[in-house]
Scaffold this motif. Structure first.
Motif, PDB file in Angstrom:
ATOM      1  N   LEU A  16       0.828  -1.211   0.000  1.00  7.74           N
ATOM      2  CA  LEU A  16       0.000   0.000   0.000  1.00  7.74           C
ATOM      3  C   LEU A  16       0.862   1.262   0.000  1.00  7.74           C
ATOM      4  O   LEU A  16       0.530   2.255  -0.669  1.00  7.74           O
ATOM      5  N   ILE A  17       1.966   1.223   0.753  1.00  5.21           N
ATOM      6  CA  ILE A  17       2.860   2.389   0.764  1.00  5.21           C
ATOM      7  C   ILE A  17       3.459   2.610  -0.629  1.00  5.21           C
ATOM      8  O   ILE A  17       3.554   3.739  -1.125  1.00  5.21           O
ATOM      9  N   GLY A  18       3.865   1.499  -1.287  1.00  6.47           N
ATOM     10  CA  GLY A  18       4.406   1.617  -2.643  1.00  6.47           C
ATOM     11  C   GLY A  18       3.380   2.190  -3.608  1.00  6.47           C
ATOM     12  O   GLY A  18       3.702   3.059  -4.436  1.00  6.47           O
ATOM     13  N   ILE A  19       2.127   1.722  -3.508  1.00  9.23           N
ATOM     14  CA  ILE A  19       1.061   2.251  -4.373  1.00  9.23           C
ATOM     15  C   ILE A  19       0.860   3.739  -4.129  1.00  9.23           C
ATOM     16  O   ILE A  19       0.701   4.534  -5.067  1.00  9.23           O
ATOM     17  N   SER A  20       0.896   4.137  -2.852  1.00 13.42           N
ATOM     18  CA  SER A  20       0.664   5.548  -2.533  1.00 13.42           C
ATOM     19  C   SER A  20       1.782   6.436  -3.088  1.00 13.42           C
ATOM     20  O   SER A  20       1.511   7.528  -3.593  1.00 13.42           O
ATOM     21  N   ILE A  21       3.041   5.960  -3.004  1.00 10.03           N
ATOM     22  CA  ILE A  21       4.164   6.768  -3.516  1.00 10.03           C
ATOM     23  C   ILE A  21       4.050   6.949  -5.030  1.00 10.03           C
ATOM     24  O   ILE A  21       4.173   8.060  -5.566  1.00 10.03           O
ATOM     25  N   ILE A  22       3.805   5.833  -5.733  1.00 17.29           N
ATOM     26  CA  ILE A  22       3.707   5.905  -7.200  1.00 17.29           C
ATOM     27  C   ILE A  22       2.536   6.795  -7.617  1.00 17.29           C
ATOM     28  O   ILE A  22       2.658   7.656  -8.501  1.00 17.29           O
ATOM     29  N   ILE A 243     -13.317 -18.949  -7.810  1.00 19.83           N
ATOM     30  CA  ILE A 243     -13.154 -18.210  -6.557  1.00 19.83           C
ATOM     31  C   ILE A 243     -11.890 -17.359  -6.607  1.00 19.83           C
ATOM     32  O   ILE A 243     -11.887 -16.189  -6.210  1.00 19.83           O
ATOM     33  N   THR A 244     -10.810 -17.960  -7.117  1.00 17.98           N
ATOM     34  CA  THR A 244      -9.565 -17.183  -7.256  1.00 17.98           C
ATOM     35  C   THR A 244      -9.775 -16.010  -8.203  1.00 17.98           C
ATOM     36  O   THR A 244      -9.342 -14.880  -7.932  1.00 17.98           O
ATOM     37  N   LEU A 245     -10.464 -16.283  -9.314  1.00 17.93           N
ATOM     38  CA  LEU A 245     -10.719 -15.229 -10.293  1.00 17.93           C
ATOM     39  C   LEU A 245     -11.574 -14.124  -9.690  1.00 17.93           C
ATOM     40  O   LEU A 245     -11.361 -12.942  -9.953  1.00 17.93           O
ATOM     41  N   PHE A 246     -12.540 -14.521  -8.844  1.00 14.59           N
ATOM     42  CA  PHE A 246     -13.399 -13.530  -8.200  1.00 14.59           C
ATOM     43  C   PHE A 246     -12.577 -12.592  -7.307  1.00 14.59           C
ATOM     44  O   PHE A 246     -12.740 -11.368  -7.348  1.00 14.59           O
ATOM     45  N   GLY A 247     -11.678 -13.177  -6.516  1.00 11.58           N
ATOM     46  CA  GLY A 247     -10.866 -12.353  -5.624  1.00 11.58           C
ATOM     47  C   GLY A 247      -9.982 -11.379  -6.372  1.00 11.58           C
ATOM     48  O   GLY A 247      -9.800 -10.237  -5.954  1.00 11.58           O
ATOM     49  N   LEU A 248      -9.436 -11.840  -7.508  1.00  7.33           N
ATOM     50  CA  LEU A 248      -8.534 -10.980  -8.268  1.00  7.33           C
ATOM     51  C   LEU A 248      -9.292  -9.940  -9.092  1.00  7.33           C
ATOM     52  O   LEU A 248      -8.788  -8.852  -9.349  1.00  7.33           O
ATOM     53  N   SER A 249     -10.489 -10.301  -9.545  1.00  7.86           N
ATOM     54  CA  SER A 249     -11.204  -9.411 -10.458  1.00  7.86           C
ATOM     55  C   SER A 249     -12.140  -8.437  -9.749  1.00  7.86           C
ATOM     56  O   SER A 249     -12.664  -7.535 -10.396  1.00  7.86           O
ATOM     57  N   PHE A 250     -12.371  -8.628  -8.435  1.00  2.36           N
ATOM     58  CA  PHE A 250     -13.290  -7.739  -7.734  1.00  2.36           C
ATOM     59  C   PHE A 250     -12.837  -6.274  -7.818  1.00  2.36           C
ATOM     60  O   PHE A 250     -13.647  -5.389  -8.115  1.00  2.36           O
ATOM     61  N   PRO A 251     -11.536  -5.987  -7.588  1.00  4.90           N
ATOM     62  CA  PRO A 251     -11.107  -4.586  -7.777  1.00  4.90           C
ATOM     63  C   PRO A 251     -11.244  -4.127  -9.218  1.00  4.90           C
ATOM     64  O   PRO A 251     -11.561  -2.963  -9.481  1.00  4.90           O
ATOM     65  N   ALA A 252     -11.013  -5.058 -10.172  1.00  4.44           N
ATOM     66  CA  ALA A 252     -11.175  -4.686 -11.585  1.00  4.44           C
ATOM     67  C   ALA A 252     -12.622  -4.337 -11.890  1.00  4.44           C
ATOM     68  O   ALA A 252     -12.904  -3.469 -12.723  1.00  4.44           O
ATOM     69  N   LEU A 292      -9.051   1.463  -3.783  1.00  2.00           N
ATOM     70  CA  LEU A 292      -8.985   0.350  -4.723  1.00  2.00           C
ATOM     71  C   LEU A 292      -7.795  -0.561  -4.414  1.00  2.00           C
ATOM     72  O   LEU A 292      -7.880  -1.786  -4.568  1.00  2.00           O
ATOM     73  N   GLY A 293      -6.669   0.037  -3.978  1.00  2.00           N
ATOM     74  CA  GLY A 293      -5.514  -0.779  -3.600  1.00  2.00           C
ATOM     75  C   GLY A 293      -5.828  -1.675  -2.416  1.00  2.00           C
ATOM     76  O   GLY A 293      -5.490  -2.870  -2.409  1.00  2.00           O
ATOM     77  N   ALA A 294      -6.490  -1.098  -1.398  1.00  2.00           N
ATOM     78  CA  ALA A 294      -6.880  -1.902  -0.232  1.00  2.00           C
ATOM     79  C   ALA A 294      -7.884  -2.971  -0.620  1.00  2.00           C
ATOM     80  O   ALA A 294      -7.857  -4.092  -0.099  1.00  2.00           O
ATOM     81  N   LEU A 295      -8.752  -2.636  -1.572  1.00  2.00           N
ATOM     82  CA  LEU A 295      -9.768  -3.597  -2.019  1.00  2.00           C
ATOM     83  C   LEU A 295      -9.119  -4.788  -2.717  1.00  2.00           C
ATOM     84  O   LEU A 295      -9.593  -5.928  -2.599  1.00  2.00           O
TER      85      LEU A 295
END
Length: 320
Positions: A16-22, A243-252, A292-295
């Motif tokens: 999350l820190i890396g996402i915030s810096i970028i 289920i894996t796809l759901f977890g990865l695609s929910f933010p998308a 969105l990053g936290a999500l």
């Protein structure tokens, strides 16, 4: 399970820190000046300097970031330049609309994907399989905003079946559940159609692989009915990749909803984000991006937990 969840959350902090810096750097190198946008025709160098000082934009970039990060650690996402409201307040008011849109679209997309993918796998290389495949590619390749425009033109303007925008009828003093649902159907159907194709393709491949497994042949050899083979042995194992796809695609899906909300003038996170983009409202843009990053991290965590619940052979401790 609690120790696993806490450990995953602690592991997510550096990300999350890396996402915030970028995000912070990218936002500040984008051409444009929020001070000039806010002042508009009233712009003068003196007013610009005073406004930049009041917003903290006159400080060096690293100082602005450290102040913002310190406020984040204290639960303060800052104040919007445009709305002069706390960003947490704006997100809290927009989030329920986006969440209801994304959840309904996800549920329907997953249910239809399981049905369509299973039918395609059972009737592989038939005319039905080929027709569904063509439709899948059609919706998968279509941009969500373009499909949204077509839906508005056909179902709102031509047929007058659904409203073209908003979350309720502003003329109705007491809008109820059905009015809310009536406004939600068109954007939810658009988001469902653009995500359904990907899900169903994964489901088709997963069911095909499961049908070739030895335990499925054994179940048939034992004389089980085909419906029992399907529910007990095929579907239960085939939905694990979903289920894996759901977890990865929910933010998308949230990111996809940003475009759809703009098309349907739907007052959610997307509309909030696009309004902030037009005026370089840094606190709102950073707040939505961090959300969105936290999500993304929460979505992966939920996928791991659901994975262990569906398949008892997998434990959270072994995944960690």
């Amino acid at each position: 399970m609690l120790s696993y969840i806490v450990r995953r959350i602690l592991q997510a902090i550096p990300s999350l820190i890396g996402i915030s810096i970028i995000t912070f750097i990218l936002l500040h190198i984008v051409p444009g000046n929020p001070v000039r946008i806010l002042l508009g025709q009233h712009y003068t160098p003196q007013r610009a300097a005073a406004l930049a000082q009041s917003l903290g934009l006159n400080k060096p970039l690293y100082m602005q970031y450290l102040i913002w990060l310190w406020n984040i650690l204290h639960g303060n996402l800052g104040y919007s330049y445009n709305y002069t409201e706390p960003v947490t307040y704006l997100i809290a008011h927009a989030l329920p609309n986006t969440l209801s849109l994304v959840l309904i679209a996800t549920i329907f997309a997953q249910l239809f994907a399981m049905l369509i993918g299973t039918v395609q796998a059972y009737f592989e290389n038939t005319i039905a399989d080929h027709i569904i495949t063509v439709l899948n590619y059609f919706f998968y390749s279509m941009p969500s905003f373009w499909l949204g425009i077509l839906m508005v033109m056909f179902f709102s303007i031509q047929l007058h079946w659904f409203p073209s925008g908003g979350v309720v009828n502003p003329q109705d003093p007491n809008p109820g559940f059905w009015d809310w649902l009536h406004h939600l159907i068109l954007p939810a159907a658009t988001l469902t159609l653009v995500t359904l194709a990907g899900y169903s393709r994964y489901m088709r491949s997963s069911v095909r692989e499961t049908l070739l497994m030895d335990y499925v042949r054994t179940a048939r050899a034992k004389g089980l009915r085909e419906s029992q083979v399907l529910w007990r042995h095929v579907l239960r194992n085939s939905i694990l990749p979903q289920i894996t796809l759901f977890g990865l695609s929910f933010p998308a899906l949230f990111a996809g909803a940003l475009f759809i909300e703009e098309i349907f003038n739907y007052p959610g996170m997307g509309l909030l984000y696009w309004n902030a983009v037009g005026t370089l409202d840094y606190p709102v843009l950073l707040g939505v991006t961090m959300f969105l990053g936290a999500l993304t991290i929460i979505g992966n965590l939920l996928a791991d937990i659901l994975y262990s619940l569906v398949d008892p052979r997998i434990s959270l401790e072994s995944m960690s």
